[in-house]
Design a protein around this motif. Structure first.
Motif, PDB file in Angstrom:
ATOM      1  N   LEU A   1       8.512  17.517   4.955  1.00  0.00           N
ATOM      2  CA  LEU A   1       9.738  16.969   5.409  1.00  0.00           C
ATOM      3  C   LEU A   1       9.356  15.420   5.501  1.00  0.00           C
ATOM      4  N   VAL A   2       8.028  15.160   5.730  1.00  0.00           N
ATOM      5  CA  VAL A   2       7.614  13.586   5.813  1.00  0.00           C
ATOM      6  C   VAL A   2       7.632  13.089   4.492  1.00  0.00           C
ATOM      7  N   VAL A   3       6.811  13.816   3.644  1.00  0.00           N
ATOM      8  CA  VAL A   3       6.361  13.126   2.466  1.00  0.00           C
ATOM      9  C   VAL A   3       7.602  12.979   1.236  1.00  0.00           C
ATOM     10  N   ILE A   4       8.455  14.109   1.160  1.00  0.00           N
ATOM     11  CA  ILE A   4       9.670  14.255   0.463  1.00  0.00           C
ATOM     12  C   ILE A   4      10.688  13.787   1.210  1.00  0.00           C
ATOM     13  N   GLY A   5      11.017  14.211   2.527  1.00  0.00           N
ATOM     14  CA  GLY A   5      12.244  13.749   3.202  1.00  0.00           C
ATOM     15  C   GLY A   5      12.183  12.242   3.582  1.00  0.00           C
ATOM     16  N   ILE A   6      11.049  11.607   3.531  1.00  0.00           N
ATOM     17  CA  ILE A   6      11.222  10.352   4.052  1.00  0.00           C
ATOM     18  C   ILE A   6      10.466   9.400   2.990  1.00  0.00           C
ATOM     19  N   PHE A   7       9.189   9.807   2.500  1.00  0.00           N
ATOM     20  CA  PHE A   7       8.644   8.739   1.879  1.00  0.00           C
ATOM     21  C   PHE A   7       9.289   8.856   0.432  1.00  0.00           C
ATOM     22  N   GLN A   8       9.804   9.895  -0.145  1.00  0.00           N
ATOM     23  CA  GLN A   8      10.689   9.807  -1.328  1.00  0.00           C
ATOM     24  C   GLN A   8      12.029   9.462  -1.339  1.00  0.00           C
TER      25      GLN A   8
ATOM     26  N   ASN B   1       3.507   8.263  -3.790  1.00  0.00           N
ATOM     27  CA  ASN B   1       3.718   9.516  -5.095  1.00  0.00           C
ATOM     28  C   ASN B   1       2.441  10.257  -4.996  1.00  0.00           C
ATOM     29  N   ILE B   2       1.085   9.798  -4.735  1.00  0.00           N
ATOM     30  CA  ILE B   2       0.138  10.627  -4.862  1.00  0.00           C
ATOM     31  C   ILE B   2      -0.126  11.450  -3.565  1.00  0.00           C
ATOM     32  N   VAL B   3       0.367  10.644  -2.507  1.00  0.00           N
ATOM     33  CA  VAL B   3       0.384  11.468  -1.135  1.00  0.00           C
ATOM     34  C   VAL B   3       1.320  12.552  -1.313  1.00  0.00           C
ATOM     35  N   THR B   4       2.439  12.395  -1.691  1.00  0.00           N
ATOM     36  CA  THR B   4       3.523  13.474  -1.811  1.00  0.00           C
ATOM     37  C   THR B   4       2.861  14.308  -2.741  1.00  0.00           C
ATOM     38  N   PHE B   5       2.337  14.041  -3.914  1.00  0.00           N
ATOM     39  CA  PHE B   5       1.924  15.230  -5.038  1.00  0.00           C
ATOM     40  C   PHE B   5       0.654  15.974  -4.324  1.00  0.00           C
ATOM     41  N   VAL B   6      -0.279  15.407  -3.676  1.00  0.00           N
ATOM     42  CA  VAL B   6      -1.333  16.260  -2.955  1.00  0.00           C
ATOM     43  C   VAL B   6      -0.717  17.308  -1.866  1.00  0.00           C
ATOM     44  N   GLN B   7      -0.111  16.452  -1.071  1.00  0.00           N
ATOM     45  CA  GLN B   7       0.360  17.444  -0.126  1.00  0.00           C
ATOM     46  C   GLN B   7       1.280  18.498  -0.503  1.00  0.00           C
TER      47      GLN B   7
ATOM     48  N   SER C   1       6.233   8.742  14.800  1.00  0.00           N
ATOM     49  CA  SER C   1       6.764   7.317  14.773  1.00  0.00           C
ATOM     50  C   SER C   1       7.564   7.018  13.450  1.00  0.00           C
ATOM     51  N   ILE C   2       7.016   7.987  12.366  1.00  0.00           N
ATOM     52  CA  ILE C   2       7.704   7.608  11.055  1.00  0.00           C
ATOM     53  C   ILE C   2       9.191   8.161  11.147  1.00  0.00           C
TER      54      ILE C   2
ATOM     55  N   PHE D   1       0.992  -1.075   0.020  1.00  0.00           N
ATOM     56  CA  PHE D   1      -0.013   0.081  -0.100  1.00  0.00           C
ATOM     57  C   PHE D   1       0.876   1.246  -0.008  1.00  0.00           C
ATOM     58  N   PHE D   2       1.892   1.250   0.681  1.00  0.00           N
ATOM     59  CA  PHE D   2       2.878   2.272   0.780  1.00  0.00           C
ATOM     60  C   PHE D   2       3.544   2.575  -0.674  1.00  0.00           C
ATOM     61  N   ASP D   3       3.835   1.578  -1.065  1.00  0.00           N
ATOM     62  CA  ASP D   3       4.387   1.576  -2.644  1.00  0.00           C
ATOM     63  C   ASP D   3       3.379   2.063  -3.505  1.00  0.00           C
TER      64      ASP D   3
END
Length: 216
Positions: A84-91, A47-53, A157-158, A41-43
């Motif tokens: 920071l979360v969506v780019i710095g960690i998710f990406q 990207n869409i979460v990052t884009f929307v945020q 946590s993340i 689910f994360f995979d």
């Protein structure tokens, strides 16, 4: 007057599009996650979460140029902490363990629910003569009791889970950046939470004094 109307139309459109974007993410959580589980689910959603945020960068610009009344410091802090979360960690650190756990799910539920309500609230404030429907008003100033702590706990946590990976991949400096971001929650969390409590108190008092009134 024409420019003011154009600005209001643009803001209303931005809020509506943002609400739709976060509603789609919420749909993905309740629809897709039960079918694929983690870490798949994360995979498929990072990207869409990052884009929307990232769309929230517009809010910093609006605040900076006085298009909206939101304080620039508060707006920038809230938006950048999420980036920071969506780019710095998710990406940049997609192998972060907590991003593949339930923390990612609770994060998206807290973020998406909060943002759908918030953006629809602003949309109807701009477009509806009587302001947003009362149900949105109540959701806006009551859901934060649960969603704000849930979102913050999930973010922390993340971020914490990413620390050893950040040091291994990018060196100690990046790890210190993440640690520093976590430390900002110490003064930031109570300040923002108490601001919402104060806003809620005013809104609830207004509704009690004038039950027919839709907005503050």
């Amino acid at each position: 007057m024409a420019q003011s109307k154009c600005t209001r139309t643009g803001l209303a459109l931005y809020n509506l599009i943002s609400a739709v974007g976060w509603a789609f993410i919420f749909y993905q959580v309740v629809r897709t996650y039960p079918m694929v589980g983690q870490p798949a689910f994360f995979d498929v959603t990072k990207n869409i979460v990052t884009f929307v945020q990232c769309g929230a960068l517009i809010e910093i610009i609006n605040s900076l140029f006085g298009i909206v009344r939101s304080p620039i410091v508060t707006t920038a802090a809230q938006v950048l902490s999420r980036l920071l979360v969506v780019i710095g960690i998710f990406q940049l650190l997609p192998e972060t363990p907590a991003a593949h756990s339930i923390s990612y799910i609770t994060l998206l539920l807290a973020w998406s629910t909060t943002e759908v309500v918030r953006y629809l609230f602003y949309f109807f404030t701009l477009c509806r003569k009587d302001g947003p429907p009362k149900v949105l008003l109540l959701l806006r100033y009551n859901l934060f009791w649960v969603l704000y702590p849930t979102g913050v706990a999930s973010e922390l946590s993340i971020i914490y889970s990413a620390l050893p990976i950040a040091e291994r991949v990018y060196g100690p400096l990046y790890k210190y950046v993440l640690v520093g971001s976590m430390l900002t929650y110490i003064p930031g969390l109570p300040m923002l939470f108490m601001h919402m409590v104060a806003q809620r108190r005013k809104v609830m008092k207004s509704l009690k004094e004038n039950p027919a009134k839709k907005t503050n």
